[in-house]
Every structure is written in structure tokens, then in C-alpha cells.
Design a protein around this motif. Structure first.
Motif, PDB file in Angstrom:
ATOM      1  N   ASN A  80       0.794  -1.182   0.074  1.00 45.51           N
ATOM      2  CA  ASN A  80       0.079  -0.013   0.110  1.00 45.51           C
ATOM      3  C   ASN A  80       0.714   1.218   0.051  1.00 45.51           C
ATOM      4  OD1 ASN A  80      -2.557  -1.444  -0.198  1.00 45.51           O
ATOM      5  ND2 ASN A  80      -2.880  -1.202   1.903  1.00 45.51           N
TER       6      ASN A  80
ATOM      7  N   LYS B  69       1.824   1.548  -3.510  1.00 50.75           N
ATOM      8  CA  LYS B  69       0.530   1.914  -4.415  1.00 50.75           C
ATOM      9  C   LYS B  69       0.444   3.481  -4.240  1.00 50.75           C
ATOM     10  CE  LYS B  69      -1.752  -2.568  -4.216  1.00 50.75           C
ATOM     11  NZ  LYS B  69      -2.682  -3.354  -3.761  1.00 50.75           N
ATOM     12  N   GLN B  70       0.403   4.063  -3.087  1.00 56.43           N
ATOM     13  CA  GLN B  70       0.113   5.519  -2.979  1.00 56.43           C
ATOM     14  C   GLN B  70       1.101   6.329  -3.872  1.00 56.43           C
ATOM     15  OE1 GLN B  70       0.730   6.384   1.236  1.00 56.43           O
ATOM     16  NE2 GLN B  70      -1.053   5.390   1.804  1.00 56.43           N
TER      17      GLN B  70
ATOM     18  N   GLN C 162       2.149   4.883  -6.713  1.00 56.10           N
ATOM     19  CA  GLN C 162       1.783   4.623  -8.167  1.00 56.10           C
ATOM     20  C   GLN C 162       0.546   5.460  -8.318  1.00 56.10           C
ATOM     21  OE1 GLN C 162       2.418   1.547 -10.268  1.00 56.10           O
ATOM     22  NE2 GLN C 162       1.297   3.156 -11.551  1.00 56.10           N
ATOM     23  N   TYR C 163      -0.508   5.794  -7.418  1.00 58.86           N
ATOM     24  CA  TYR C 163      -1.467   6.750  -7.580  1.00 58.86           C
ATOM     25  C   TYR C 163      -1.001   8.057  -7.986  1.00 58.86           C
ATOM     26  CZ  TYR C 163      -4.431   3.018  -5.303  1.00 58.86           C
ATOM     27  OH  TYR C 163      -4.878   1.839  -5.044  1.00 58.86           O
ATOM     28  N   LEU C 164      -0.072   8.671  -7.398  1.00 59.64           N
ATOM     29  CA  LEU C 164       0.341   9.697  -7.667  1.00 59.64           C
ATOM     30  C   LEU C 164       1.061   9.862  -9.164  1.00 59.64           C
ATOM     31  CD1 LEU C 164       1.149  13.042  -7.156  1.00 59.64           C
ATOM     32  CD2 LEU C 164       3.405  11.669  -5.939  1.00 59.64           C
ATOM     33  N   CYS C 165       1.833   8.781  -9.599  1.00 56.86           N
ATOM     34  CA  CYS C 165       2.202   8.945 -10.728  1.00 56.86           C
ATOM     35  C   CYS C 165       1.163   8.622 -11.820  1.00 56.86           C
ATOM     36  CB  CYS C 165       3.304   7.412 -11.019  1.00 56.86           C
ATOM     37  SG  CYS C 165       4.865   7.589 -10.114  1.00 56.86           S
ATOM     38  N   ASP C 166       0.263   7.897 -11.726  1.00 57.87           N
ATOM     39  CA  ASP C 166      -1.006   7.721 -12.494  1.00 57.87           C
ATOM     40  C   ASP C 166      -1.627   9.177 -12.664  1.00 57.87           C
ATOM     41  OD1 ASP C 166      -0.588   4.864 -12.572  1.00 57.87           O
ATOM     42  OD2 ASP C 166      -2.302   4.478 -11.459  1.00 57.87           O
ATOM     43  N   PHE C 167      -1.911   9.733 -11.589  1.00 53.53           N
ATOM     44  CA  PHE C 167      -2.333  11.469 -11.921  1.00 53.53           C
ATOM     45  C   PHE C 167      -1.744  12.037 -12.606  1.00 53.53           C
ATOM     46  CE2 PHE C 167      -2.966  15.483  -9.887  1.00 53.53           C
ATOM     47  CZ  PHE C 167      -4.463  15.422 -10.114  1.00 53.53           C
TER      48      PHE C 167
ATOM     49  N   LEU D 190       5.458   4.344 -13.187  1.00 51.23           N
ATOM     50  CA  LEU D 190       5.766   4.155 -11.989  1.00 51.23           C
ATOM     51  C   LEU D 190       7.448   3.974 -12.346  1.00 51.23           C
ATOM     52  CD1 LEU D 190       5.502   4.056  -8.933  1.00 51.23           C
ATOM     53  CD2 LEU D 190       5.370   1.668  -9.321  1.00 51.23           C
TER      54      LEU D 190
END
Length: 137
Positions: free
Chosen positions: A53, A56-57, A59-64, A69
Motif C-alpha cells: 500500500n 501503491k500510494q 503509483q496513484y500519484l504517478c497515474d495522476f 511508475l
């Protein structure tokens, strides 16, 4: 309810990461061994825990921001120390499954390192505890 020693159900072959390793190494270890928690070690001592997790946090920033990643400057600039949980609760091999369940019921994390004389000797997860309780006679 039968109380079992944690040493009976813990994973003894613990994969861990060194605090100075790149974060990508942690993610690769988690992927390779299909695990979600890595003890973080420094000079042979437990200094933190890193979870999937935590990664993953990022990863979410990179996706945004629209970056992959592995290629992200954000991801490459982060250290394990910046992502890990530092105040790690642990148990000893003398602990029981009931004691582990009590710890898990009061916290949000899902794994506990098992120490013996300050040495990492195992890890137990909430899944291990549930399985132990479900397989009791």
C-alpha cells in the motif's frame, strides 16, 4: 478457543529489504514472492515496515501526473525510509495467536514481524491468524 504459539504459524523464510535499497527493489520483491509486507532492515536491525500500500500510494500519484511508475522522477527520488512505517509493533516467538489477534484488532496494519533477541525470525499476517483460528480443532 485453543491458543497456539505464534512460532507455529509464522512465516520463517522472511523476505526483507535494506533501508538503502531502491524502492523498485522492494516492489520487485513483493511482485516476485506475491507478498504485501517487507521488514526494513539496517545493519541487521529492524527499523521499519514497507507495505504494498505504501508503494501503491506512489503509483496513484504517478497515474495522476501521467507517468509510468518505473520511469517516474517522483518514484526514483523516494527512498524506502521515506515510505516505510518507522514505529513498528512486533511480537516475540513466545506470543500466541490470541495475542497477535488482539494487536491486529487495535491497529490498521496487517503484518507483525516476529523477533527473538532483537533478531528478525519470522512474520505473521492477519491472514495467518484467520487461517489458524479456522483450522483449530
Amino acid at each position: 478457543m485453543k491458543t497456539r504459539p505464534i512460532s507455529e504459524i509464522m512465516t520463517k523464510q522472511v523476505h526483507y529489504i535494506d533501508i538503502n535499497d531502491p524502492v523498485i527493489n522492494a516492489r520487485n520483491l513483493m511482485d516476485k514472492y506475491e507478498i504485501h509486507h517487507l521488514p526494513v532492515m539496517e545493519s541487521g536491525k529492524l527499523v521499519g515496515m514497507l507495505s504494498s500500500n505504501d508503494i501503491k500510494q506512489v503509483q496513484y500519484l504517478c497515474d495522476f501526473i501521467g507517468e509510468r511508475l518505473e520511469e517516474s522522477t517522483v518514484f526514483k527520488s523516494l527512498s524506502i525510509e521515506e515510505l516505510m512505517t518507522e514505529k513498528v509493533q512486533s511480537l516475540t516467538t513466545n506470543a500466541t495467536t490470541v495475542e497477535a489477534a488482539q494487536v491486529f484488532s487495535n491497529v490498521s496494519f496487517q503484518s507483525l514481524p516476529i523477533l527473538e533477541n532483537d533478531e528478525l525470525v519470522g512474520i505473521v499476517t492477519t491472514k495467518d491468524i484467520f487461517t489458524a483460528f479456522l483450522t483449530e480443532n
